[in-house]
Design a protein around this motif. Structure first.
Motif, PDB file in Angstrom:
ATOM      1  N   GLY A 261      51.362  39.169  45.009  1.00 31.15           N
ATOM      2  CA  GLY A 261      51.256  39.494  46.611  1.00 31.15           C
ATOM      3  C   GLY A 261      49.734  39.066  46.868  1.00 31.15           C
ATOM      4  N   TYR A 262      48.977  39.692  46.210  1.00 30.17           N
ATOM      5  CA  TYR A 262      47.233  39.392  46.252  1.00 30.17           C
ATOM      6  C   TYR A 262      47.198  37.961  46.130  1.00 30.17           C
ATOM      7  N   LEU A 263      47.826  37.169  45.104  1.00 25.12           N
ATOM      8  CA  LEU A 263      47.559  35.753  44.600  1.00 25.12           C
ATOM      9  C   LEU A 263      47.894  35.057  45.726  1.00 25.12           C
ATOM     10  N   THR A 264      49.369  35.400  46.232  1.00 28.94           N
ATOM     11  CA  THR A 264      49.923  34.737  47.521  1.00 28.94           C
ATOM     12  C   THR A 264      49.122  34.687  48.751  1.00 28.94           C
TER      13      THR A 264
ATOM     14  N   GLN B  87      46.641  36.102  36.744  1.00 28.16           N
ATOM     15  CA  GLN B  87      45.104  35.789  36.850  1.00 28.16           C
ATOM     16  C   GLN B  87      44.735  34.485  36.467  1.00 28.16           C
ATOM     17  N   HIS B  88      45.777  33.952  35.454  1.00 26.66           N
ATOM     18  CA  HIS B  88      45.544  32.487  34.758  1.00 26.66           C
ATOM     19  C   HIS B  88      45.703  31.653  35.564  1.00 26.66           C
ATOM     20  N   ALA B  89      46.714  31.613  36.664  1.00 20.50           N
ATOM     21  CA  ALA B  89      46.951  30.877  37.657  1.00 20.50           C
ATOM     22  C   ALA B  89      45.964  30.906  38.826  1.00 20.50           C
ATOM     23  N   LEU B  90      45.616  32.122  39.030  1.00 16.96           N
ATOM     24  CA  LEU B  90      44.412  32.165  39.875  1.00 16.96           C
ATOM     25  C   LEU B  90      42.950  31.092  39.546  1.00 16.96           C
TER      26      LEU B  90
ATOM     27  N   MET C 110      40.976  38.210  46.552  1.00 15.63           N
ATOM     28  CA  MET C 110      40.768  37.819  45.035  1.00 15.63           C
ATOM     29  C   MET C 110      40.154  38.969  44.237  1.00 15.63           C
ATOM     30  N   LEU C 111      39.321  39.535  44.873  1.00 18.79           N
ATOM     31  CA  LEU C 111      38.654  40.696  44.311  1.00 18.79           C
ATOM     32  C   LEU C 111      39.519  41.876  44.021  1.00 18.79           C
ATOM     33  N   MET C 112      40.421  42.048  44.977  1.00 16.35           N
ATOM     34  CA  MET C 112      41.495  43.121  44.750  1.00 16.35           C
ATOM     35  C   MET C 112      42.355  42.851  43.585  1.00 16.35           C
ATOM     36  N   LEU C 113      42.639  41.353  43.429  1.00 14.68           N
ATOM     37  CA  LEU C 113      43.699  41.169  42.276  1.00 14.68           C
ATOM     38  C   LEU C 113      42.763  41.171  41.073  1.00 14.68           C
ATOM     39  N   LEU C 114      41.337  40.946  40.952  1.00 12.15           N
ATOM     40  CA  LEU C 114      40.561  41.050  39.769  1.00 12.15           C
ATOM     41  C   LEU C 114      40.405  42.718  39.404  1.00 12.15           C
ATOM     42  N   ALA C 115      40.485  43.280  40.488  1.00  7.43           N
ATOM     43  CA  ALA C 115      40.246  44.769  40.129  1.00  7.43           C
ATOM     44  C   ALA C 115      41.459  45.424  39.776  1.00  7.43           C
TER      45      ALA C 115
END
Length: 234
Positions: free
Chosen positions: A82-85, A201-204, A64-69
């Motif tokens: 891929g990060y989200l999945t 990110q919105h789906a996250l 999650m942090l990698m996605l946000l970063a």
């Protein structure tokens, strides 16, 4: 029946512009994909010998942090998906120990909680979409205050070990997640109107709301079932 459905569809078209509607389709499609990954994660943890609930939670937090970063630049969508999945998969795996216990109590609780969570999530999402523009954004301050208060409660209860505080934290958490569905849905709509196309990110954000609601509902229903069984034995 048909005129009511058409009126319902027209209300969406009148409230939401075509770019916003397309963005929401992308968001909810990605959300469904993430929920599917979470379901696979639950299966992996419950029905294999992997059994890494705590470790998967740590890995999920890292993803999650990698996605946000990783800001959306239009070219890294596959990487961010891929990060989200992966986050969805590890979130499901971290739920494995809880759901394994619940299935031993009554497997139907999981189905009931999933249907209940989906129904509440859909209803609150539609309410946010059909409400006046920005009418639920005022909840932001209240929700963050409640979230902070609950965090302090959870820290205090490490030492107090109070059942009352635990139950209050549980039910307030469920209310909090419902509020975040309203708030996040309208915030996503407003962000798209301001030019943001970051549907990943919105789906996250919505997935975190969904999984938080589901977890609490599972625990509440399990507690009620255990109480009913104790009463019958007594």
């Amino acid at each position: 029946m048909a005129p009511n459905i058409q009126t319902f569809i027209n209300s969406f078209q009148n409230r939401l512009e075509p770019p916003v509607r397309q963005h929401l389709k992308n968001v909810y499609g990605t959300l469904m994909m993430t929920c599917t990954a979470a379901s696979v994660g639950v299966y992996v943890d419950m029905f294999t010998r992997f059994q890494a609930g705590f470790l998967s939670a740590i890995v999920g937090a890292g993803l999650m942090l990698m996605l946000l970063a990783t800001p959306d630049d239009g070219k890294n969508t596959k990487l961010r998906l891929g990060y989200l999945t992966g986050f969805g998969l590890t979130s499901g795996m971290s739920l494995g120990p809880l759901l394994e216990y619940v299935s031993a109590v009554d497997p139907s609780i999981i189905v009931t909680a999933l249907l209940g969570t989906t129904l509440v999530f859909v209803c609150f999402s539609i309410a946010a979409m059909l409400a006046e523009r920005g009418s639920w954004l005022f909840l932001g301050g209240t929700l963050m205050t409640l979230f902070s208060s609950m965090f302090v409660m959870s820290l205090a209860n490490i030492f107090l070990q109070s059942q009352f505080i635990y139950q209050a934290h549980l039910y307030l958490g469920l209310v909090l997640m419902c509020g975040f569905v309203l708030f996040d849905t309208q915030l996503i709509i407003e962000k798209r109107r301001m030019g943001s196309k970051d549907f990943v990110q919105h789906a996250l954000e919505l997935f975190i709301d969904f999984i938080g609601m589901f977890r609490r509902l599972v625990i509440i229903l399990t507690q009620k079932e255990e109480q009913n069984r104790r009463r019958k034995r007594d």
